[in-house]
Design a protein around this motif. Structure first.
Motif, PDB file in Angstrom:
ATOM      1  N   UNK A   1      18.856  37.001   1.952  1.00 34.87           N
ATOM      2  CA  UNK A   1      17.566  37.690   1.931  1.00 34.87           C
ATOM      3  C   UNK A   1      17.424  38.603   0.720  1.00 34.87           C
ATOM      4  N   UNK A   2      18.528  39.160   0.235  1.00 36.14           N
ATOM      5  CA  UNK A   2      18.455  40.075  -0.909  1.00 36.14           C
ATOM      6  C   UNK A   2      19.056  39.468  -2.180  1.00 36.14           C
ATOM      7  N   UNK A   3      19.998  38.540  -2.032  1.00 34.38           N
ATOM      8  CA  UNK A   3      20.625  37.954  -3.220  1.00 34.38           C
ATOM      9  C   UNK A   3      20.038  36.593  -3.580  1.00 34.38           C
ATOM     10  N   UNK A   4      19.420  35.919  -2.631  1.00 34.34           N
ATOM     11  CA  UNK A   4      18.950  34.562  -2.859  1.00 34.34           C
ATOM     12  C   UNK A   4      20.045  33.575  -2.509  1.00 34.34           C
ATOM     13  N   UNK A   5      19.724  32.306  -2.578  1.00 34.51           N
ATOM     14  CA  UNK A   5      20.682  31.252  -2.263  1.00 34.51           C
ATOM     15  C   UNK A   5      21.625  31.003  -3.427  1.00 34.51           C
TER      16      UNK A   5
ATOM     17  N   UNK B   1      18.512  15.642  -9.292  1.00 35.05           N
ATOM     18  CA  UNK B   1      17.383  16.571  -9.405  1.00 35.05           C
ATOM     19  C   UNK B   1      16.825  16.922  -8.033  1.00 35.05           C
ATOM     20  N   UNK B   2      16.743  15.958  -7.143  1.00 37.58           N
ATOM     21  CA  UNK B   2      16.176  16.237  -5.820  1.00 37.58           C
ATOM     22  C   UNK B   2      17.083  17.154  -5.005  1.00 37.58           C
ATOM     23  N   UNK B   3      18.402  17.035  -5.144  1.00 38.46           N
ATOM     24  CA  UNK B   3      19.322  17.912  -4.414  1.00 38.46           C
ATOM     25  C   UNK B   3      19.489  19.260  -5.113  1.00 38.46           C
ATOM     26  N   UNK B   4      19.337  19.290  -6.418  1.00 35.73           N
ATOM     27  CA  UNK B   4      19.541  20.531  -7.175  1.00 35.73           C
ATOM     28  C   UNK B   4      18.530  21.604  -6.794  1.00 35.73           C
ATOM     29  N   UNK B   5      17.317  21.205  -6.417  1.00 42.96           N
ATOM     30  CA  UNK B   5      16.287  22.191  -6.106  1.00 42.96           C
ATOM     31  C   UNK B   5      16.333  22.658  -4.651  1.00 42.96           C
ATOM     32  N   UNK B   6      17.142  22.035  -3.823  1.00 42.60           N
ATOM     33  CA  UNK B   6      17.220  22.395  -2.408  1.00 42.60           C
ATOM     34  C   UNK B   6      18.277  23.475  -2.216  1.00 42.60           C
ATOM     35  N   UNK B   7      17.869  24.655  -1.711  1.00 42.87           N
ATOM     36  CA  UNK B   7      18.837  25.744  -1.524  1.00 42.87           C
ATOM     37  C   UNK B   7      19.697  25.546  -0.271  1.00 42.87           C
ATOM     38  N   UNK B   8      20.786  26.285  -0.221  1.00 43.09           N
ATOM     39  CA  UNK B   8      21.585  26.366   0.992  1.00 43.09           C
ATOM     40  C   UNK B   8      22.454  25.162   1.317  1.00 43.09           C
TER      41      UNK B   8
ATOM     42  N   UNK C   1      26.030  27.750 -11.111  1.00 48.26           N
ATOM     43  CA  UNK C   1      26.901  26.857 -10.355  1.00 48.26           C
ATOM     44  C   UNK C   1      27.533  25.769 -11.212  1.00 48.26           C
ATOM     45  N   UNK C   2      26.912  25.388 -12.293  1.00 46.13           N
ATOM     46  CA  UNK C   2      27.434  24.362 -13.190  1.00 46.13           C
ATOM     47  C   UNK C   2      27.632  23.015 -12.483  1.00 46.13           C
ATOM     48  N   UNK C   3      26.694  22.632 -11.659  1.00 45.65           N
ATOM     49  CA  UNK C   3      26.711  21.330 -10.992  1.00 45.65           C
ATOM     50  C   UNK C   3      25.857  20.370 -11.823  1.00 45.65           C
TER      51      UNK C   3
ATOM     52  N   UNK D   1      26.002  23.039   1.363  1.00 44.95           N
ATOM     53  CA  UNK D   1      27.417  23.440   1.412  1.00 44.95           C
ATOM     54  C   UNK D   1      28.114  23.382   0.057  1.00 44.95           C
ATOM     55  N   UNK D   2      27.845  22.370  -0.760  1.00 46.63           N
ATOM     56  CA  UNK D   2      28.528  22.291  -2.062  1.00 46.63           C
ATOM     57  C   UNK D   2      28.096  23.427  -2.990  1.00 46.63           C
ATOM     58  N   UNK D   3      26.878  23.917  -2.839  1.00 45.66           N
ATOM     59  CA  UNK D   3      26.430  25.054  -3.633  1.00 45.66           C
ATOM     60  C   UNK D   3      27.134  26.331  -3.153  1.00 45.66           C
ATOM     61  N   UNK D   4      27.259  26.458  -1.849  1.00 46.60           N
ATOM     62  CA  UNK D   4      27.973  27.615  -1.303  1.00 46.60           C
ATOM     63  C   UNK D   4      29.432  27.620  -1.747  1.00 46.60           C
ATOM     64  N   UNK D   5      30.069  26.455  -1.757  1.00 45.18           N
ATOM     65  CA  UNK D   5      31.451  26.366  -2.231  1.00 45.18           C
ATOM     66  C   UNK D   5      31.561  26.690  -3.713  1.00 45.18           C
ATOM     67  N   UNK D   6      30.598  26.194  -4.515  1.00 45.46           N
ATOM     68  CA  UNK D   6      30.619  26.429  -5.958  1.00 45.46           C
ATOM     69  C   UNK D   6      30.464  27.912  -6.277  1.00 45.46           C
TER      70      UNK D   6
END
Length: 183
Positions: A16-20, A166-173, A159-161, A175-180
């Motif tokens: 809520x304060x830091x973003x995804x 492109x379709x997955x890159x814009x979707x927040x939240x 994140x350097x992914x 698991x691989x983004x959280x791990x990165x």
């Protein structure tokens, strides 16, 4: 197990304060803040030169107020990011210099709004208030440069992914983004 669940919920509330991960809130808020202060400095300077001074004085002062208002959430999200940096690291030093420059710029913008209010009422841009605005803008520019260093040199919240679709890159939240990001 209960402690792990609470920790996971706190991480999610932190969104809520830091973003995804990969989609921080602070950078887009800086765009609004920098935009408002850029408009203020530009209108103030043109008004001081005598170009439609009465109307530009209104725009100058109101843009200062908008900048001060959007500075609050911008600073809070930046503080949340700063609190997550390991103290004493080179990243922390750069981020701290960024924060100090931005806080000092905000003080000068606030002083310009306070001391310039009478001139705003009179449809004028005074030299002293314009000087405070331009001094704040110079510090804002230096702080923005340091903020860019935090992201583009130190790589904070990047994140350097590069192979992410492109379709997955814009979707927040995801698991691989959280791990990165280590969330």
């Amino acid at each position: 197990m209960g402690g792990l669940l609470w920790a996971h919920l706190l991480v999610k509330l932190g969104y809520l304060i830091r973003g995804f991960p990969g989609h921080p809130l602070h950078p887009p808020l800086t765009d609004a803040t920098i935009g408002a202060y850029t408009v203020s400095a530009s209108l103030g300077f043109l008004g001081w030169l005598g170009v439609a001074e009465d109307r530009l004085a209104s725009g100058w002062w109101l843009a200062l107020i908008v900048g001060l208002i959007v500075s609050a959430p911008t600073a809070l999200t930046g503080l949340a990011d700063w609190l997550g940096i390991t103290r004493g690291t080179e990243l922390w030093k750069t981020a701290t210099a960024h924060m100090l420059a931005m806080l000092t710029a905000t003080v000068f913008f606030g002083l310009a709004a306070i001391f310039g209010h009478g001139a705003y009422d009179d449809g004028e841009v005074t030299g002293g208030s314009l000087f405070l605005t331009l001094l704040g803008y110079g510090l804002l520019t230096a702080g923005g440069y340091l903020g860019g260093t935090v992201v583009f040199v130190h790589g904070m919240r990047v994140l350097n992914l590069v192979d992410e679709s492109a379709t997955r890159a814009v979707v927040p939240g995801q698991p691989e983004k959280e791990r990165a990001e280590g969330a």
